[in-house]
Design a protein around this motif. Structure first.
Motif, mmCIF file in Angstrom:
data_model
loop_
_atom_site.group_PDB
_atom_site.id
_atom_site.type_symbol
_atom_site.label_atom_id
_atom_site.label_comp_id
_atom_site.label_asym_id
_atom_site.label_seq_id
_atom_site.Cartn_x
_atom_site.Cartn_y
_atom_site.Cartn_z
ATOM 1 N N ARG A 1 0.823 -1.213 0.000
ATOM 2 C CA ARG A 1 0.000 0.000 0.000
ATOM 3 C C ARG A 1 0.854 1.258 0.000
ATOM 4 O O ARG A 1 0.457 2.277 -0.562
ATOM 5 N N SER A 2 2.003 1.194 0.626
ATOM 6 C CA SER A 2 2.882 2.369 0.690
ATOM 7 C C SER A 2 4.195 2.134 -0.053
ATOM 8 O O SER A 2 5.126 2.928 0.078
ATOM 9 N N LEU A 3 4.273 1.036 -0.820
ATOM 10 C CA LEU A 3 5.497 0.657 -1.536
ATOM 11 C C LEU A 3 6.692 0.553 -0.592
ATOM 12 O O LEU A 3 7.818 0.887 -0.940
ATOM 13 N N THR A 4 6.437 0.070 0.617
ATOM 14 C CA THR A 4 7.513 -0.159 1.577
ATOM 15 C C THR A 4 8.234 -1.452 1.230
ATOM 16 O O THR A 4 7.605 -2.513 1.128
ATOM 17 N N PRO A 5 9.548 -1.418 1.023
ATOM 18 C CA PRO A 5 10.282 -2.640 0.678
ATOM 19 C C PRO A 5 10.175 -3.686 1.784
ATOM 20 O O PRO A 5 10.123 -3.355 2.970
ATOM 21 N N LEU A 6 10.149 -4.950 1.381
ATOM 22 C CA LEU A 6 10.026 -6.051 2.326
ATOM 23 C C LEU A 6 11.116 -7.080 2.075
ATOM 24 O O LEU A 6 11.372 -7.468 0.938
ATOM 25 N N LEU A 7 11.764 -7.519 3.143
ATOM 26 C CA LEU A 7 12.687 -8.652 3.126
ATOM 27 C C LEU A 7 11.983 -9.770 3.875
ATOM 28 O O LEU A 7 11.599 -9.589 5.027
ATOM 29 N N ALA A 8 11.799 -10.921 3.230
ATOM 30 C CA ALA A 8 11.013 -11.997 3.830
ATOM 31 C C ALA A 8 11.793 -13.306 3.869
ATOM 32 O O ALA A 8 12.309 -13.752 2.848
ATOM 33 N N GLU A 9 11.875 -13.910 5.054
ATOM 34 C CA GLU A 9 12.472 -15.240 5.219
ATOM 35 C C GLU A 9 11.376 -16.128 5.757
ATOM 36 O O GLU A 9 10.880 -15.935 6.862
ATOM 37 N N CYS A 10 10.972 -17.122 4.950
ATOM 38 C CA CYS A 10 9.725 -17.836 5.227
ATOM 39 C C CYS A 10 9.881 -19.335 5.425
ATOM 40 O O CYS A 10 8.945 -20.092 5.188
#
Length: 494
Positions: free
Chosen positions: A233-242
């Protein structure tokens, strides 16, 4: 720990071993989370002014403080996760190793440096620089509540950022202790640089939309998708370890005793609650039966409560039961364990053989002390099956030679591979960690981990005038054309 505005709602942290109450913590709402971000951002401006040397000094002071308080931190980790104290101490050691590396290497990796200008821009001095992204929101897991989030927290701080950390609701005490130890160790003006907010999923969602400049998340793929929706929604970058469904591959000429030892430790340590732990083993047919016997013998010696703790998340017991029962119903057999292994809150070791590749036990993350050992025709088939997973985090290879092991490793579609050992990369702070697919995206640790929390900037400084300036209308078209033609010829023949 720096104060966060009090909340009317609270929740309890309980021991997974006996259910006793360990502590009571506030459920922070959106306003409180945003306030924490604002305070961290203000402290981050002072943190930036401290420069590389000031930040390195403060982070190393924090590291030394954590080293002196290892028992206190480890006891909190042990109480909230249920893992044995010696395992918790090992986890804290990894925190120290990575924090030390990040503090000592941040300037080398992120400091401004020259890059070649190239023939077309000889008059320009070209510089590559990095700046902090700002404030990083870290949403942490419960299985390694100190080591895993510190792979983001420590590297983000070293890169010059502020951090607001939302620990798992199962391990809030660990998060609170990390933040309070930071505030105690660094100069007062940095005390609110690293703060903690506590609560459930709604608090994590509030953090993702609280104006942070990047989110680092560790957890399930399903939750990662929810966090990604909020960040989008705010184009906030995400780093995801799943998480992962990591495989261990065993060749015909491998050291079977070493491979069995690695399989058992990789599958059973921390009660199997390791994102890069071993959940699948593929052994060449000629050694499969021998390897299974060795794995069963070693796993049978393990005593839950001593070798590893209970399942930290009680609901995970149902997942382990479903995977095991589905595999057995589909034709697999268990040379060790079975339904009787589920003795809440503990799960005794389970070894499955001949598990169908389309079963949940081979496709979904089990996150319990269960390992499936299947036979394959050769290592080519082992690689094919290992790569067929939707997860792509880590893998382990055992072969007769390091050269062959490395060749197999290069065929695996995973972010990390250990040859001749299990999880060897976890203790090497200079190596990146992360995966693809259902395992997420982005990297923590090492130089890539530092760059993950910084923004690259290109800078040019004009050194001299002369020649043909292609960025000026005062340059004649004829002169510009000659310059372009010269460049074309150069690249046509180089």
């Amino acid at each position: 720990m720096p104060a966060v505005s009090p909340s009317d709602k609270t929740f309890e942290s309980r021991s997974p071993a006996d259910g006793s109450v360990l502590g009571t913590y506030p459920v922070h709402g959106p306003e409180e989370v945003r306030a924490a971000v604002v305070r961290s951002r203000a402290a981050a401006r002072r943190w930036a002014a401290a420069g590389w040397d000031g930040r390195r000094s403060a982070l190393l002071a924090w590291k030394r403080s954590l080293a002196r308080r290892m028992d206190e931190v480890a006891e909190t980790v042990s109480a909230e996760t249920g893992k044995p104290l010696h395992d918790a101490r090992t986890e804290v050691l990894l925190v120290l190793v990575h924090l030390d590396w990040a503090a000592r290497h941040a300037r080398r990796v992120l400091g401004r440096r020259r890059v070649p200008s190239g023939a077309t821009a000889l008059g320009q001095r070209a510089l590559l620089a990095y700046k902090p992204v700002g404030v990083v929101g870290v949403i942490g897991p419960w299985n390694y509540p100190a080591h895993t989030p510190m792979g983001s927290i420590g590297y983000a701080l070293a890169a010059g950022n502020g951090v607001v950390f939302k620990p798992s609701e199962l391990t809030p005490g660990v998060g609170k202790l990390l933040a309070s130890s930071f505030a105690d160790a660094v100069p007062p003006e940095f005390a609110e640089l690293f703060t903690v907010v506590t609560g459930f999923g709604a608090t994590g969602a509030a953090l993702a939309e609280a104006g942070v400049d990047k989110v680092a998340f560790t957890g399930s793929p399903g939750t990662a998708r929810k966090v990604a929706e909020v960040c989008a929604r705010s184009l906030t970058p995400l780093l995801a370890e799943c998480g992962g469904k990591d495989a261990l591959l065993v060749g015909a000429d491998a050291d079977l005793e070493a491979a069995a030892d690695a399989a058992v430790w990789g599958a059973m340590s921390n009660a199997g609650q390791t994102c890069a732990g071993v959940e699948r083993v593929y052994a060449v047919e000629s050694v499969h039966a021998d390897l299974v016997q060795r794995i069963v013998r070693k796993a049978r010696e393990l005593k839950p409560g001593e070798a590893y703790g209970p399942l930290t998340l009680p609901a995970q017991l149902a997942v382990v039961e479903r995977h095991m029962k589905d595999a057995l119903a589909a034709g697999a057999h268990a040379p060790l364990g079975g339904p009787e292994s589920l003795r809440s809150p503990f799960v005794h070791p389970v070894v499955l053989v001949g598990v169908p590749e389309d079963s949940a036990a081979m496709r979904e993350e089990t996150f319990g002390p269960v390992v499936a050992v299947n036979a394959v025709r050769d290592l080519d088939e082992a690689v094919e099956r290992a790569n067929a997973s939707a997860y792509s985090l880590g893998a382990t290879v055992f072969t007769g030679s390091r050269k062959e092991g490395l060749a197999v490793a290069e065929q695996l579609d995973t972010g990390s591979v250990s040859v001749g050992s299990v999880l060897g990369y976890a203790a090497v702070p200079g190596l990146p960690f992360g995966g693809a697919g259902e395992s997420g995206y982005g990297r923590i640790h090492g130089a890539e981990g530092l760059r993950a929390f910084a923004s690259a900037r290109a800078i040019t400084v004009k050194r001299f005038s002369g020649g043909t300036d292609l960025t000026s209308f005062s340059t004649s078209r004829e002169a510009a054309a000659r310059m372009v033609e010269l460049g074309r010829r150069l690249h046509a023949w180089r």
